[in-house]
Design a protein around this motif. Structure first.
Motif, PDB file in Angstrom:
ATOM      1  N   VAL A  32       0.816  -1.236   0.160  1.00 19.50           N
ATOM      2  CA  VAL A  32      -0.097  -0.039  -0.008  1.00 19.50           C
ATOM      3  C   VAL A  32       0.821   1.313   0.156  1.00 19.50           C
ATOM      4  N   PHE A  33       0.715   2.138  -0.919  1.00 20.38           N
ATOM      5  CA  PHE A  33       1.398   3.515  -0.914  1.00 20.38           C
ATOM      6  C   PHE A  33       0.977   4.324   0.184  1.00 20.38           C
ATOM      7  N   ALA A  34       1.955   4.976   0.865  1.00 19.47           N
ATOM      8  CA  ALA A  34       1.329   5.850   1.844  1.00 19.47           C
ATOM      9  C   ALA A  34       2.356   7.133   1.705  1.00 19.47           C
ATOM     10  N   GLY A  35       1.482   8.135   2.346  1.00 14.18           N
ATOM     11  CA  GLY A  35       2.124   9.716   2.311  1.00 14.18           C
ATOM     12  C   GLY A  35       2.104  10.012   3.873  1.00 14.18           C
ATOM     13  N   THR A  36       2.350  11.349   3.945  1.00 16.92           N
ATOM     14  CA  THR A  36       2.402  11.799   5.253  1.00 16.92           C
ATOM     15  C   THR A  36       1.454  13.266   5.289  1.00 16.92           C
ATOM     16  N   ILE A  37       0.798  13.132   6.441  1.00 13.27           N
ATOM     17  CA  ILE A  37      -0.226  14.520   6.599  1.00 13.27           C
ATOM     18  C   ILE A  37       0.620  15.403   7.748  1.00 13.27           C
ATOM     19  N   THR A  38       1.019  16.563   7.368  1.00 15.17           N
ATOM     20  CA  THR A  38       1.662  17.458   8.489  1.00 15.17           C
ATOM     21  C   THR A  38       0.777  18.691   8.206  1.00 15.17           C
ATOM     22  N   TYR A 175      -9.891  11.260   3.328  1.00 11.81           N
ATOM     23  CA  TYR A 175     -10.023  11.075   4.861  1.00 11.81           C
ATOM     24  C   TYR A 175     -10.581  12.262   5.356  1.00 11.81           C
ATOM     25  N   LYS A 176     -11.244  12.176   6.614  1.00 14.18           N
ATOM     26  CA  LYS A 176     -11.685  13.268   7.405  1.00 14.18           C
ATOM     27  C   LYS A 176     -10.659  13.285   8.535  1.00 14.18           C
ATOM     28  N   LEU A 177     -10.014  14.529   8.795  1.00 17.10           N
ATOM     29  CA  LEU A 177      -9.061  14.738   9.630  1.00 17.10           C
ATOM     30  C   LEU A 177      -9.703  15.557  10.882  1.00 17.10           C
ATOM     31  N   LYS A 178      -9.661  15.053  12.019  1.00 16.51           N
ATOM     32  CA  LYS A 178     -10.213  15.752  13.076  1.00 16.51           C
ATOM     33  C   LYS A 178      -9.230  16.075  14.102  1.00 16.51           C
ATOM     34  N   PRO A 194      -1.426  11.690  -0.945  1.00 17.87           N
ATOM     35  CA  PRO A 194      -0.942  11.296  -2.105  1.00 17.87           C
ATOM     36  C   PRO A 194      -0.143   9.795  -1.672  1.00 17.87           C
ATOM     37  N   ALA A 195       0.272   9.134  -2.893  1.00 21.85           N
ATOM     38  CA  ALA A 195       0.760   8.102  -2.792  1.00 21.85           C
ATOM     39  C   ALA A 195       2.164   8.005  -2.245  1.00 21.85           C
ATOM     40  N   ASP A 196       2.762   9.080  -2.369  1.00 25.96           N
ATOM     41  CA  ASP A 196       4.223   9.303  -1.691  1.00 25.96           C
ATOM     42  C   ASP A 196       4.465  10.840  -1.521  1.00 25.96           C
ATOM     43  N   GLY A 197       4.747  11.165  -0.236  1.00 25.67           N
ATOM     44  CA  GLY A 197       5.334  12.395   0.024  1.00 25.67           C
ATOM     45  C   GLY A 197       4.159  13.178   0.952  1.00 25.67           C
ATOM     46  N   PRO A 198       4.113  14.441   1.069  1.00 21.73           N
ATOM     47  CA  PRO A 198       3.434  15.116   2.183  1.00 21.73           C
ATOM     48  C   PRO A 198       2.229  15.634   1.746  1.00 21.73           C
ATOM     49  N   VAL A 199       1.102  15.979   2.609  1.00 16.67           N
ATOM     50  CA  VAL A 199       0.070  16.855   2.018  1.00 16.67           C
ATOM     51  C   VAL A 199      -0.231  17.653   3.450  1.00 16.67           C
ATOM     52  N   THR A 200      -0.255  18.925   3.513  1.00 17.82           N
ATOM     53  CA  THR A 200      -0.282  19.858   4.504  1.00 17.82           C
ATOM     54  C   THR A 200      -1.717  20.163   4.897  1.00 17.82           C
ATOM     55  N   VAL A 201      -2.213  20.089   6.106  1.00 16.99           N
ATOM     56  CA  VAL A 201      -3.593  20.438   6.388  1.00 16.99           C
ATOM     57  C   VAL A 201      -3.519  21.311   7.780  1.00 16.99           C
TER      58      VAL A 201
END
Length: 205
Positions: A32-38, A175-178, A194-201
């Motif tokens: 499973v490809f995974a990323g990072t939420i920051t 996803y829903k981020l809480k 994303p499949a690789d790398g970060p997303v910023t919330v």
């Protein structure tokens, strides 16, 4: 000339075969490809924006195993450490007493229990098998307070003193981020990982 062209075609064919094999292998292995939420939590309601919990509210269609080892909550200098402890449903927490004085541990909220009172060096365990929040108190020292948040999945992070959080290895998807904090109203935001790398919330209160 013909030899060179055949050699190039042969090399290209080998690369294609390797690529196809790699995709096939990943499919069989269930990779499973995974990323990072920051992101950052900013608020004027907290002097220090620490211990704001940010988590994926729910991952559909999946069940997550509890932690293999008990999470730890200690009592040090009349303070619970950590003050906020997120865990996956079904996990155990081991409560320590590192102070020279006696401490008690009891919970209220979605969990109602009393582990009793014990002296330095002692420990007691408690299983947390349902989603919810447990306010952890001490009837010997009423100023002591901590929180255990029982979650559906292991995709969560706590802010540091600068309000920055990070959630690693989140499977790619929407996803829903809480948020959770005992002094702040919860917020809900969309997050596309994303499949690789970060997303910023980022969150603001």
């Amino acid at each position: 000339m013909i030899y060179l062209e055949c050699k190039k075609k042969g090399q290209k064919m080998k690369k294609n075969i390797v690529f196809i094999f790699l995709i096939f292998f990943l499919g069989l292995s269930g990779a499973v490809f995974a990323g990072t939420i920051t992101g950052t939590v900013s608020t004027k309601k907290l002097k220090v924006p620490k211990d704001v919990l940010v988590y994926v509210e729910k991952v559909e269609g999946r069940e997550f195993p509890p932690s293999a080892q008990p999470a730890k909550m200690d009592q040090v200098n009349l303070v619970y450490v950590p003050r906020v402890l997120p865990i996956v449903r079904g996990s155990e927490v081991i409560f320590h007493n590192s102070d020279e004085v006696k401490h008690n541990v009891f919970g209220v909220g979605d969990y109602d229990f009393d582990l009793g009172t014990w002296t330095k060096g002692g420990t007691k365990n408690r299983l947390f098998d349902k989603l919810g929040e447990a306010d952890i108190l001490c009837n010997v020292h009423p100023e002591m307070e901590a929180y255990i948040i029982v979650l559906q999945n292991p995709y969560f992070g706590l802010t540091n003193e600068q309000g920055v959080y990070e959630i690693k290895n989140v499977p790619a998807g929407s996803y829903k981020l809480k948020t959770w904090n005992d002094k702040l109203k919860a917020q809900l935001k969309d997050a596309v990982v994303p499949a690789d790398g970060p997303v910023t919330v980022d969150f603001g209160f």
